[in-house]
Motif scaffolding. Structure first.
Motif, PDB file in Angstrom:
ATOM      1  N   ARG A   1     -49.344 -30.596 -49.641  1.00 35.73           N
ATOM      2  CA  ARG A   1     -50.236 -31.315 -50.413  1.00 35.73           C
ATOM      3  C   ARG A   1     -51.439 -30.638 -50.724  1.00 35.73           C
ATOM      4  O   ARG A   1     -51.928 -30.732 -51.951  1.00 35.73           O
ATOM      5  CB  ARG A   1     -50.395 -32.765 -49.970  1.00 35.73           C
ATOM      6  CG  ARG A   1     -49.309 -33.644 -49.882  1.00 35.73           C
ATOM      7  CD  ARG A   1     -49.537 -35.025 -49.465  1.00 35.73           C
ATOM      8  NE  ARG A   1     -49.998 -35.155 -48.127  1.00 35.73           N
ATOM      9  CZ  ARG A   1     -49.328 -35.594 -47.081  1.00 35.73           C
ATOM     10  NH1 ARG A   1     -48.077 -35.669 -47.297  1.00 35.73           N
ATOM     11  NH2 ARG A   1     -49.771 -35.574 -45.828  1.00 35.73           N
ATOM     12  N   ILE A   2     -52.125 -30.036 -49.681  1.00 34.01           N
ATOM     13  CA  ILE A   2     -53.277 -29.176 -49.870  1.00 34.01           C
ATOM     14  C   ILE A   2     -53.320 -28.202 -51.069  1.00 34.01           C
ATOM     15  O   ILE A   2     -54.076 -28.042 -51.889  1.00 34.01           O
ATOM     16  CB  ILE A   2     -53.851 -28.720 -48.545  1.00 34.01           C
ATOM     17  CG1 ILE A   2     -54.352 -29.888 -47.858  1.00 34.01           C
ATOM     18  CG2 ILE A   2     -55.075 -27.801 -48.930  1.00 34.01           C
ATOM     19  CD1 ILE A   2     -54.744 -29.582 -46.355  1.00 34.01           C
ATOM     20  N   GLN A   3     -52.102 -27.356 -51.058  1.00 36.53           N
ATOM     21  CA  GLN A   3     -51.802 -26.229 -51.769  1.00 36.53           C
ATOM     22  C   GLN A   3     -51.533 -26.702 -53.269  1.00 36.53           C
ATOM     23  O   GLN A   3     -52.108 -26.155 -54.143  1.00 36.53           O
ATOM     24  CB  GLN A   3     -50.676 -25.324 -51.069  1.00 36.53           C
ATOM     25  CG  GLN A   3     -50.991 -24.616 -49.755  1.00 36.53           C
ATOM     26  CD  GLN A   3     -49.601 -24.150 -49.551  1.00 36.53           C
ATOM     27  OE1 GLN A   3     -48.466 -24.482 -49.473  1.00 36.53           O
ATOM     28  NE2 GLN A   3     -49.776 -23.037 -48.193  1.00 36.53           N
ATOM     29  N   ALA A   4     -50.868 -27.984 -53.294  1.00 36.13           N
ATOM     30  CA  ALA A   4     -50.545 -28.474 -54.569  1.00 36.13           C
ATOM     31  C   ALA A   4     -51.645 -28.930 -55.314  1.00 36.13           C
ATOM     32  O   ALA A   4     -51.958 -28.786 -56.252  1.00 36.13           O
ATOM     33  CB  ALA A   4     -49.316 -29.612 -54.415  1.00 36.13           C
TER      34      ALA A   4
ATOM     35  N   LEU B   1     -57.036 -25.385 -59.824  1.00 41.20           N
ATOM     36  CA  LEU B   1     -57.190 -23.863 -60.075  1.00 41.20           C
ATOM     37  C   LEU B   1     -56.615 -24.052 -61.468  1.00 41.20           C
ATOM     38  O   LEU B   1     -57.337 -23.279 -62.506  1.00 41.20           O
ATOM     39  CB  LEU B   1     -56.451 -22.915 -59.367  1.00 41.20           C
ATOM     40  CG  LEU B   1     -56.528 -21.518 -59.620  1.00 41.20           C
ATOM     41  CD1 LEU B   1     -57.899 -20.919 -59.677  1.00 41.20           C
ATOM     42  CD2 LEU B   1     -55.602 -20.637 -58.619  1.00 41.20           C
ATOM     43  N   ALA B   2     -55.564 -24.585 -61.912  1.00 43.69           N
ATOM     44  CA  ALA B   2     -54.895 -24.593 -63.083  1.00 43.69           C
ATOM     45  C   ALA B   2     -55.800 -25.387 -64.002  1.00 43.69           C
ATOM     46  O   ALA B   2     -56.009 -24.755 -65.308  1.00 43.69           O
ATOM     47  CB  ALA B   2     -53.587 -25.481 -63.008  1.00 43.69           C
ATOM     48  N   LEU B   3     -56.376 -26.437 -63.760  1.00 48.33           N
ATOM     49  CA  LEU B   3     -57.464 -27.141 -64.539  1.00 48.33           C
ATOM     50  C   LEU B   3     -58.720 -26.028 -64.634  1.00 48.33           C
ATOM     51  O   LEU B   3     -59.054 -26.209 -66.196  1.00 48.33           O
ATOM     52  CB  LEU B   3     -57.945 -28.412 -64.164  1.00 48.33           C
ATOM     53  CG  LEU B   3     -56.983 -29.366 -63.956  1.00 48.33           C
ATOM     54  CD1 LEU B   3     -57.640 -30.653 -63.094  1.00 48.33           C
ATOM     55  CD2 LEU B   3     -56.544 -29.700 -65.342  1.00 48.33           C
TER      56      LEU B   3
ATOM     57  N   GLY C   1     -60.311 -20.886 -70.125  1.00 46.31           N
ATOM     58  CA  GLY C   1     -59.472 -20.307 -71.318  1.00 46.31           C
ATOM     59  C   GLY C   1     -59.861 -20.927 -72.515  1.00 46.31           C
ATOM     60  O   GLY C   1     -60.361 -20.187 -73.553  1.00 46.31           O
ATOM     61  N   ALA C   2     -60.155 -22.246 -72.631  1.00 47.45           N
ATOM     62  CA  ALA C   2     -60.689 -22.968 -73.603  1.00 47.45           C
ATOM     63  C   ALA C   2     -62.172 -22.434 -74.154  1.00 47.45           C
ATOM     64  O   ALA C   2     -62.489 -22.075 -75.295  1.00 47.45           O
ATOM     65  CB  ALA C   2     -60.723 -24.409 -73.474  1.00 47.45           C
TER      66      ALA C   2
END
Length: 307
Positions: free
Chosen positions: A32-35, A41-43, A49-50
């Motif tokens: 759960r922590i990794q997710a 990180l993805a956000l 990127g934006a």
């Protein structure tokens, strides 16, 4: 004995089940922590990127440059009409955008938009001198036949200024003519439209503090000598009012001295505005005086090649 061994097996089995359950729970927490970390990180990556796509990492243009201007000191004692206020810096000279120069006179206020792209050194010098209160309580000592108010010389002699000079920049090209002795063709735009503000170099090519504010269109008969630094953006009615003051002879017997004093009470230069180069004035600003023919008389102290 069998029952004792069975109990031991059951206890060992229960202990193993508890250990496995704890391990499974720990593994689920880690996942759960990794997710959650992966999602954050993805956000972050999406945001970066934006930001990059929108030019967030593009380097902002720098509106200053070094060694653009050369300030030439005058020999001490050579010009007794010069006033020593030091010299502007050769670094961080604004090279694009505009600055508002506000000339507050006893006849009203005139706002001049200084063109830093075309005349960075002229703009830097005017801003420096304004910061030294060089122009405060000085007179616009001439209304010249070319159709301009002549200001910026505390001595009123056409020889006064700071103890430094700098070279011409943004001097317009001569108006096209059919022959060297002919007048410009009809419809040719004036070299110095009404509302133009230009430096007054004396001798030619050596600029200091003196400047001209044109109240009518002017095209010289020879090569232009006045470097353009900007144009009137507000207060052209004040320039016109000053132009209507009668003149009397100055100390040299030339009728260019205003009958009543035109005093610069304060002259200030504001901060740099805008981020795009602007062109030198090519048309009369809004509210400029009605264009008229350029007179041919030469005022006192005017460079000999300006007519």
């Amino acid at each position: 004995m069998a029952s004792s061994r069975d109990r031991q097996r059951k206890l060992a089995r229960a202990k193993l089940d508890r250990q496995l359950a704890r391990r499974a729970a720990t593994l689920r927490r880690k996942r759960r922590i990794q997710a959650g970390f992966g999602g954050a990180l993805a956000l972050i990556l999406i945001g970066v990127g934006a930001f990059w796509a929108l030019g967030g990492f593009d380097k902002e243009p720098v509106n200053t440059a070094s060694d653009v201007c050369v300030w030439t000191p005058q020999e001490p004692g050579v010009n007794v009409n010069a006033k020593d206020v030091g010299m502007p810096s050769t670094t961080d000279v604004p090279t694009f955008g505009t600055r508002d120069m506000v000339v507050t006179t006893n006849e009203g206020a005139i706002t001049v938009s200084l063109d830093l792209a075309s005349a960075p050194c002229g703009g830097a010098s005017l801003a420096y001198l304004a910061g030294k209160n060089f122009y405060d309580n000085t007179k616009c000592h001439e209304i010249i036949p070319e159709g301009a108010v002549h200001c910026g010389d505390p001595s009123g002699t056409n020889l006064g200024g700071p103890t430094y000079t700098f070279a011409n920049e943004n001097v317009p090209s001569a108006a096209p003519t059919p022959s060297p002795s002919a007048s410009p063709a009809p419809g040719t735009p004036p070299t110095y439209p009404a509302g133009t503000v230009a430096l007054f170099p004396n001798p030619p090519g050596a600029n200091g503090s003196q400047f001209l504010i044109f109240f009518k269109d002017f095209t010289p008969g020879g090569e232009p000598t006045y470097p353009i630094v900007g144009s009137v953006s507000k207060g052209m009615d004040v320039v016109t009012k000053i132009s209507q003051i009668g003149t009397v002879n100055n100390d040299d017997g030339v009728p260019v001295k205003p009958k009543t004093d035109v005093t610069i009470q304060t002259l200030t230069v504001g901060p740099v505005q805008g981020d795009q180069p602007s062109d030198a004035p090519s048309a009369s600003p809004s509210g400029a005086a009605t264009p008229s023919g350029a007179p041919s008389a030469t005022p006192s102290g005017t460079p000999t090649n300006a007519s």
